[in-house]
Design an enzyme around this catalytic site. Sequence first.
Site, PDB file in Angstrom:
ATOM      1  N   HIS A  21      13.742  15.612  -2.937  1.00  0.00           N
ATOM      2  CA  HIS A  21      12.643  14.639  -2.903  1.00  0.00           C
ATOM      3  C   HIS A  21      11.440  15.218  -2.160  1.00  0.00           C
ATOM      4  O   HIS A  21      11.562  16.188  -1.416  1.00  0.00           O
ATOM      5  CB  HIS A  21      13.074  13.354  -2.188  1.00  0.00           C
ATOM      6  CG  HIS A  21      13.926  12.458  -3.025  1.00  0.00           C
ATOM      7  ND1 HIS A  21      15.286  12.597  -3.117  1.00  0.00           N
ATOM      8  CD2 HIS A  21      13.595  11.406  -3.828  1.00  0.00           C
ATOM      9  CE1 HIS A  21      15.773  11.669  -3.926  1.00  0.00           C
ATOM     10  NE2 HIS A  21      14.773  10.934  -4.383  1.00  0.00           N
ATOM     11  N   SER A  40       0.819  -1.214   0.000  1.00  0.00           N
ATOM     12  CA  SER A  40       0.000   0.000   0.000  1.00  0.00           C
ATOM     13  C   SER A  40       0.857   1.270   0.000  1.00  0.00           C
ATOM     14  O   SER A  40       0.330   2.383   0.057  1.00  0.00           O
ATOM     15  CB  SER A  40      -0.977   0.012   1.173  1.00  0.00           C
ATOM     16  OG  SER A  40      -0.279   0.018   2.391  1.00  0.00           O
ATOM     17  N   GLY A  54      14.602  -2.294  -3.588  1.00  0.00           N
ATOM     18  CA  GLY A  54      14.743  -0.870  -3.919  1.00  0.00           C
ATOM     19  C   GLY A  54      14.875  -0.011  -2.680  1.00  0.00           C
ATOM     20  O   GLY A  54      15.146   1.194  -2.780  1.00  0.00           O
ATOM     21  N   ASN A  75      18.548   3.102  -7.118  1.00  0.00           N
ATOM     22  CA  ASN A  75      17.649   3.654  -8.141  1.00  0.00           C
ATOM     23  C   ASN A  75      17.508   2.643  -9.270  1.00  0.00           C
ATOM     24  O   ASN A  75      18.493   2.219  -9.851  1.00  0.00           O
ATOM     25  CB  ASN A  75      18.180   4.986  -8.684  1.00  0.00           C
ATOM     26  CG  ASN A  75      17.114   5.756  -9.426  1.00  0.00           C
ATOM     27  OD1 ASN A  75      16.543   5.250 -10.382  1.00  0.00           O
ATOM     28  ND2 ASN A  75      16.831   6.971  -8.989  1.00  0.00           N
ATOM     29  N   LYS A 128       9.836  11.667   2.393  1.00  0.00           N
ATOM     30  CA  LYS A 128      11.024  10.805   2.371  1.00  0.00           C
ATOM     31  C   LYS A 128      11.725  10.826   3.729  1.00  0.00           C
ATOM     32  O   LYS A 128      11.926  11.888   4.306  1.00  0.00           O
ATOM     33  CB  LYS A 128      11.986  11.237   1.252  1.00  0.00           C
ATOM     34  CG  LYS A 128      13.179  10.300   1.114  1.00  0.00           C
ATOM     35  CD  LYS A 128      13.844  10.419  -0.248  1.00  0.00           C
ATOM     36  CE  LYS A 128      15.051   9.508  -0.373  1.00  0.00           C
ATOM     37  NZ  LYS A 128      14.707   8.086  -0.306  1.00  0.00           N
TER      38      LYS A 128
HETATM   39  N1  LIG Z   1      15.497   2.146  -5.621  1.00  0.00           N
HETATM   40  C1  LIG Z   1      14.560   2.879  -6.211  1.00  0.00           C
HETATM   41  O1  LIG Z   1      14.498   3.009  -7.466  1.00  0.00           O
HETATM   42  C2  LIG Z   1      13.541   3.561  -5.350  1.00  0.00           C
HETATM   43  C3  LIG Z   1      13.598   3.390  -3.998  1.00  0.00           C
HETATM   44  N2  LIG Z   1      12.617   3.897  -3.194  1.00  0.00           N
HETATM   45  C4  LIG Z   1      12.721   3.530  -1.788  1.00  0.00           C
HETATM   46  O2  LIG Z   1      11.697   2.579  -1.503  1.00  0.00           O
HETATM   47  C5  LIG Z   1      11.299   2.700  -0.142  1.00  0.00           C
HETATM   48  C6  LIG Z   1       9.778   2.878  -0.063  1.00  0.00           C
HETATM   49  O3  LIG Z   1       9.424   4.108  -0.667  1.00  0.00           O
HETATM   50  P1  LIG Z   1       7.891   4.571  -0.701  1.00  0.00           P
HETATM   51  O4  LIG Z   1       7.068   3.569  -1.435  1.00  0.00           O
HETATM   52  O5  LIG Z   1       7.912   5.983  -1.160  1.00  0.00           O
HETATM   53  O6  LIG Z   1       7.546   4.539   0.863  1.00  0.00           O
HETATM   54  P2  LIG Z   1       6.141   4.303   1.563  1.00  0.00           P
HETATM   55  O7  LIG Z   1       6.327   4.697   2.981  1.00  0.00           O
HETATM   56  O8  LIG Z   1       5.052   4.941   0.759  1.00  0.00           O
HETATM   57  O9  LIG Z   1       5.925   2.709   1.470  1.00  0.00           O
HETATM   58  C7  LIG Z   1       6.604   1.761   2.228  1.00  0.00           C
HETATM   59  C8  LIG Z   1       5.608   0.666   2.559  1.00  0.00           C
HETATM   60  O10 LIG Z   1       6.299  -0.427   3.161  1.00  0.00           O
HETATM   61  C9  LIG Z   1       5.460  -0.934   4.155  1.00  0.00           C
HETATM   62  N3  LIG Z   1       6.206  -1.742   5.138  1.00  0.00           N
HETATM   63  C10 LIG Z   1       7.064  -1.306   6.080  1.00  0.00           C
HETATM   64  N4  LIG Z   1       7.476  -2.366   6.834  1.00  0.00           N
HETATM   65  C11 LIG Z   1       6.869  -3.467   6.321  1.00  0.00           C
HETATM   66  C12 LIG Z   1       6.884  -4.850   6.657  1.00  0.00           C
HETATM   67  N5  LIG Z   1       7.612  -5.311   7.684  1.00  0.00           N
HETATM   68  N6  LIG Z   1       6.130  -5.698   5.922  1.00  0.00           N
HETATM   69  C13 LIG Z   1       5.403  -5.247   4.876  1.00  0.00           C
HETATM   70  N7  LIG Z   1       5.337  -3.949   4.508  1.00  0.00           N
HETATM   71  C14 LIG Z   1       6.071  -3.067   5.227  1.00  0.00           C
HETATM   72  C15 LIG Z   1       4.825   0.310   4.784  1.00  0.00           C
HETATM   73  O11 LIG Z   1       3.671  -0.018   5.554  1.00  0.00           O
HETATM   74  C16 LIG Z   1       4.526   1.130   3.555  1.00  0.00           C
HETATM   75  O12 LIG Z   1       3.239   0.857   3.027  1.00  0.00           O
HETATM   76  C17 LIG Z   1      12.114   3.861   0.427  1.00  0.00           C
HETATM   77  O13 LIG Z   1      13.264   3.339   1.056  1.00  0.00           O
HETATM   78  C18 LIG Z   1      12.493   4.650  -0.818  1.00  0.00           C
HETATM   79  O14 LIG Z   1      13.639   5.446  -0.646  1.00  0.00           O
HETATM   80  C19 LIG Z   1      11.575   4.592  -3.692  1.00  0.00           C
HETATM   81  C20 LIG Z   1      11.463   4.825  -5.037  1.00  0.00           C
HETATM   82  C21 LIG Z   1      12.466   4.330  -5.967  1.00  0.00           C
HETATM   83  O1  LIG Z   2      12.089   7.807  -1.563  1.00  0.00           O
HETATM   84  C1  LIG Z   2      11.921   8.031  -2.784  1.00  0.00           C
HETATM   85  O2  LIG Z   2      10.874   8.500  -3.222  1.00  0.00           O
HETATM   86  C2  LIG Z   2      13.002   7.697  -3.719  1.00  0.00           C
HETATM   87  N1  LIG Z   2      14.014   7.036  -3.244  1.00  0.00           N
HETATM   88  C3  LIG Z   2      15.150   6.597  -3.972  1.00  0.00           C
HETATM   89  C4  LIG Z   2      16.389   7.253  -3.420  1.00  0.00           C
HETATM   90  O3  LIG Z   2      16.539   7.305  -2.184  1.00  0.00           O
HETATM   91  O4  LIG Z   2      17.228   7.689  -4.199  1.00  0.00           O
HETATM   92  C5  LIG Z   2      14.987   6.688  -5.459  1.00  0.00           C
HETATM   93  C6  LIG Z   2      14.140   7.823  -5.957  1.00  0.00           C
HETATM   94  O5  LIG Z   2      14.927   8.969  -6.045  1.00  0.00           O
HETATM   95  C7  LIG Z   2      12.868   8.024  -5.149  1.00  0.00           C
END
Ligand SMILES: NC(=O)C1=CN([C@@H]2O[C@H](COP(=O)(O)OP(=O)(O)OC[C@H]3O[C@@H](n4cnc5c(N)ncnc54)[C@H](O)[C@@H]3O)[C@@H](O)[C@H]2O)C=CC1
Ligand SMILES: O=C(O)C1=N[C@H](C(=O)O)C[C@H](O)C1
Length: 273
Positions: free
Chosen positions: A159, A13, A101, A127, A163
């Site tokens: 961001h 979610s 990710g 990323n 974040k």
């Molecule tokens: N590597 C990439 O390309 C990207 C990385 N990210 C990273 O992804 C992560 C999530 O980002 P968002 O979706 O924006 O955050 P968000 O806070 O919207 O979503 C994270 C979700 O994980 C869930 N969660 C946490 N602990 C959990 C568990 N033990 N079991 C199941 N679900 C659990 C939360 O309840 C929440 O719904 C962050 O670390 C962000 O920096 C985000 C976008 C791109």
């Molecule tokens: O938290 C985010 O939203 C994102 N997290 C990643 C990061 O920490 O670089 C990738 C992207 O920029 C979005």
Amino acid sequence: MTDAMKLVVVGASGRMGQALIRIIHEAEGTVLHAAVERPGAAAIGRDAGEIAGLGPIGITVTDDPLAAFLAADGVIDFTAPAASVEFAALAAQARIVHVIGTTGCSPDDEAKFEAAGRHARVVKSGNMSLGVNLLSVLVKQAAKALDAAGWDIEVLEMHHKHKVDAPSGTALLLGDAAAAGRGIDLADHSVRVRDGHTGPREQGSIGFATLRGGSVVGDHSVVLAGEGELITLSHNALDRTIFARGALKAALWARDRKPGYYSMLDVLGLSSS
Ligand SMILES: NC(=O)C1=CN([C@@H]2O[C@H](COP(=O)(O)OP(=O)(O)OC[C@H]3O[C@@H](n4cnc5c(N)ncnc54)[C@H](O)[C@@H]3O)[C@@H](O)[C@H]2O)C=CC1
Ligand SMILES: O=C(O)C1=N[C@H](C(=O)O)C[C@H](O)C1
């Protein structure tokens, strides 16, 4: 013909979880097998498609990751560091693909992901987009070509206000690329915060600046600052689907690999650049 890859989305979610559910729904070659959230989350028991804005798709969000992983081919994980460490152990137990990710992970967490790669096929990147990974190759080349005596390197990122980690995983990835180009270790040369009377810039350091606000998906720039000129290499994410598409590509790529710890550069064939 190979069967569609059965994928579990954890953090279903969240912002990325919802984007992943939508992308898996429309992609060929993958199918949503299960959707997992943390115990107590409001999404538990609801239809995953409803949460992602698709309407009902017949997959109920659960808080039992192991049961979901045991009958799946892979898990896509954009959650939080402690959760990703837990999922890495379970994905290793189930011998499946684990695409990570999640950012903000500690060196100790990274060691656990690498260890999980003895049994699972782990792909992890700060990323998952094609654009940022290509940018990292360009940054490495630029840092190699421009010497530390004449060119200072600074990494800027902005961001959305929700974040929770800084610098972003992408900023650190780009900093690592710059350090690799210079033949140095980022940990020994990074300046992550400046405040007060800092003194002049140390030659050869790699600086980071973090901005947070509004709904910015993810903007990154690497500035190479010389005497009388600046080179700026930038990437702007306009939509989270770039990360979700990259994660799906990584899962499909890893499906036929042997267990190991891979990066998005491996997936994109850019690791030797
Ligand atoms: N590597 C990439 O390309 C990207 C990385 N990210 C990273 O992804 C992560 C999530 O980002 P968002 O979706 O924006 O955050 P968000 O806070 O919207 O979503 C994270 C979700 O994980 C869930 N969660 C946490 N602990 C959990 C568990 N033990 N079991 C199941 N679900 C659990 C939360 O309840 C929440 O719904 C962050 O670390 C962000 O920096 C985000 C976008 C791109
Ligand atoms: O938290 C985010 O939203 C994102 N997290 C990643 C990061 O920490 O670089 C990738 C992207 O920029 C979005």
